[in-house]
Design an enzyme around this catalytic site. Structure first.
Site, PDB file in Angstrom:
ATOM      1  N   ASP A 119       9.787-112.993 -13.217  1.00 12.87           N
ATOM      2  CA  ASP A 119      10.599-111.838 -12.866  1.00 12.87           C
ATOM      3  C   ASP A 119      12.053-112.297 -12.761  1.00 12.87           C
ATOM      4  OD1 ASP A 119      11.672-109.507 -11.916  1.00 12.87           O
ATOM      5  OD2 ASP A 119      10.526-109.442 -10.064  1.00 12.87           O
ATOM      6  N   ASP A 175      -2.040-110.019  -8.778  1.00 16.59           N
ATOM      7  CA  ASP A 175      -2.564-109.234  -7.654  1.00 16.59           C
ATOM      8  C   ASP A 175      -1.513-108.328  -7.041  1.00 16.59           C
ATOM      9  OD1 ASP A 175      -1.024-111.429  -6.452  1.00 16.59           O
ATOM     10  OD2 ASP A 175      -1.810-110.653  -4.554  1.00 16.59           O
ATOM     11  N   ARG A 181      -7.013-108.836  -9.171  1.00 11.17           N
ATOM     12  CA  ARG A 181      -6.964-110.028 -10.029  1.00 11.17           C
ATOM     13  C   ARG A 181      -8.077-110.006 -11.068  1.00 11.17           C
ATOM     14  NH1 ARG A 181      -3.330-113.674  -7.704  1.00 11.17           N
ATOM     15  NH2 ARG A 181      -3.299-113.762  -5.446  1.00 11.17           N
TER      16      ARG A 181
HETATM   17  P1  IMP Z   1      10.150-114.683  -9.806  1.00 12.96           P
HETATM   18  O1  IMP Z   1      10.340-115.899  -8.949  1.00 12.96           O
HETATM   19  O2  IMP Z   1      11.002-113.530  -9.376  1.00 12.96           O
HETATM   20  O3  IMP Z   1      10.315-114.999 -11.284  1.00 12.96           O
HETATM   21  O4  IMP Z   1       8.688-114.168  -9.562  1.00 12.96           O
HETATM   22  C1  IMP Z   1       7.608-114.814 -10.089  1.00 12.96           C
HETATM   23  C2  IMP Z   1       6.392-114.768  -9.195  1.00 12.96           C
HETATM   24  O5  IMP Z   1       6.336-113.592  -8.400  1.00 12.96           O
HETATM   25  C3  IMP Z   1       5.172-114.747 -10.086  1.00 12.96           C
HETATM   26  O6  IMP Z   1       4.654-116.036 -10.226  1.00 12.96           O
HETATM   27  C4  IMP Z   1       4.217-113.807  -9.376  1.00 12.96           C
HETATM   28  O7  IMP Z   1       3.378-114.561  -8.541  1.00 12.96           O
HETATM   29  C5  IMP Z   1       5.081-112.919  -8.543  1.00 12.96           C
HETATM   30  N1  IMP Z   1       5.317-111.617  -9.201  1.00 12.96           N
HETATM   31  C6  IMP Z   1       6.465-111.165  -9.733  1.00 12.96           C
HETATM   32  N2  IMP Z   1       6.335-109.935 -10.224  1.00 12.96           N
HETATM   33  C7  IMP Z   1       5.048-109.597 -10.026  1.00 12.96           C
HETATM   34  C8  IMP Z   1       4.279-108.404 -10.344  1.00 12.96           C
HETATM   35  O8  IMP Z   1       4.765-107.413 -10.913  1.00 12.96           O
HETATM   36  N3  IMP Z   1       2.970-108.436  -9.995  1.00 12.96           N
HETATM   37  C9  IMP Z   1       2.389-109.501  -9.372  1.00 12.96           C
HETATM   38  N4  IMP Z   1       3.064-110.610  -9.061  1.00 12.96           N
HETATM   39  C10 IMP Z   1       4.388-110.666  -9.375  1.00 12.96           C
END
Ligand code: IMP
Ligand code: MG
Length: 192
Positions: A119, A175, A181
């Protein structure tokens, strides 16, 4: 094409139909299977006969990881890391804590981090920074999904499965509050 699932049988074995109307299929099991097989071929071609340490990021990547490693033909060793971010539940707080570290040494080895979804990129960047001082030959990353929102970190992703909209994604390992999941497809939880 997206389709809305409107199951209402609460005793379904997968347990997701307890939320009728809130799951929208984004990527079917069939599309996942084909794309994951292609990613495996790409990885196999890139690494050839070099041994690769494939690192699954718990828990979200488990299903993707299990499918992906079976379509990789180079010699691999697997290991896992687990991270948790403090703060809000559905967005990264920017502080990532390593809950489980690697057991294998990565010194002088090629490493591929396997993530469920990227994300902001904060999690991936933190993982890479954490592993950087260990003298790996290379550290690359593969994510099944990338959200098409504002990318706040300049992360470097070598392999990507699919782009998904900036919505809350569940299924195929991902999840919401530890649920969903076990869906064999990827879905959006909220409305469009
Ligand atoms: P980031 O650090 O913002 O890139 O987020 C990455 C982590 O957040 C991922 O490894 C997921 O575990 C969790 N995550 C981000 N977006 C989602 C989503 O839409 N559904 C579920 N988990 C998410
Ligand atoms: Mg994750």
């Amino acid at each position: 094409m997206a389709s809305r699932t409107t199951g209402s049988n609460l005793s379904t074995p997968r347990g997701w139909a307890a939320d009728p109307g809130v799951i929208e299929t984004l990527i079917s099991a069939d599309r996942l299977r084909h794309r994951v097989a292609d990613l495996g071929k790409e990885i196999s071609r890139d690494y050839g006969e070099s041994e690769l340490v494939m690192v699954g990021v718990l828990k979200g990547a488990i299903i993707f990881f299990a499918d992906l490693i079976r379509s990789v033909t180079c010699p691999i060793e697997i290991d896992f890391m687990a991270v948790s971010s403090y703060g809000e539940q559905t967005t990264s707080s920017g502080v990532v804590r390593i809950v489980k570290d690697l057991e294998v040494s990565i010194e002088d080895r090629d490493v591929l981090i396997v993530e469920d979804i990227v994300d902001s990129g904060i999690t991936l960047q933190s993982l890479k920074q954490h592993l950087d001082p260990r003298g790996a030959k290379s550290i690359e990353a593969c994510a099944l999904l990338v959200k098409s929102g504002d990318l706040r970190e300049d992360y470097d992703l070598r392999y990507t499965g699919f782009q998904v909209p900036d919505r809350f994604i569940v299924g195929y390992g991902l999840d919401h509050a530890q649920r969903f999941r076990n869906l064999d497809f990827v879905a959006a939880l909220d409305g469009p």
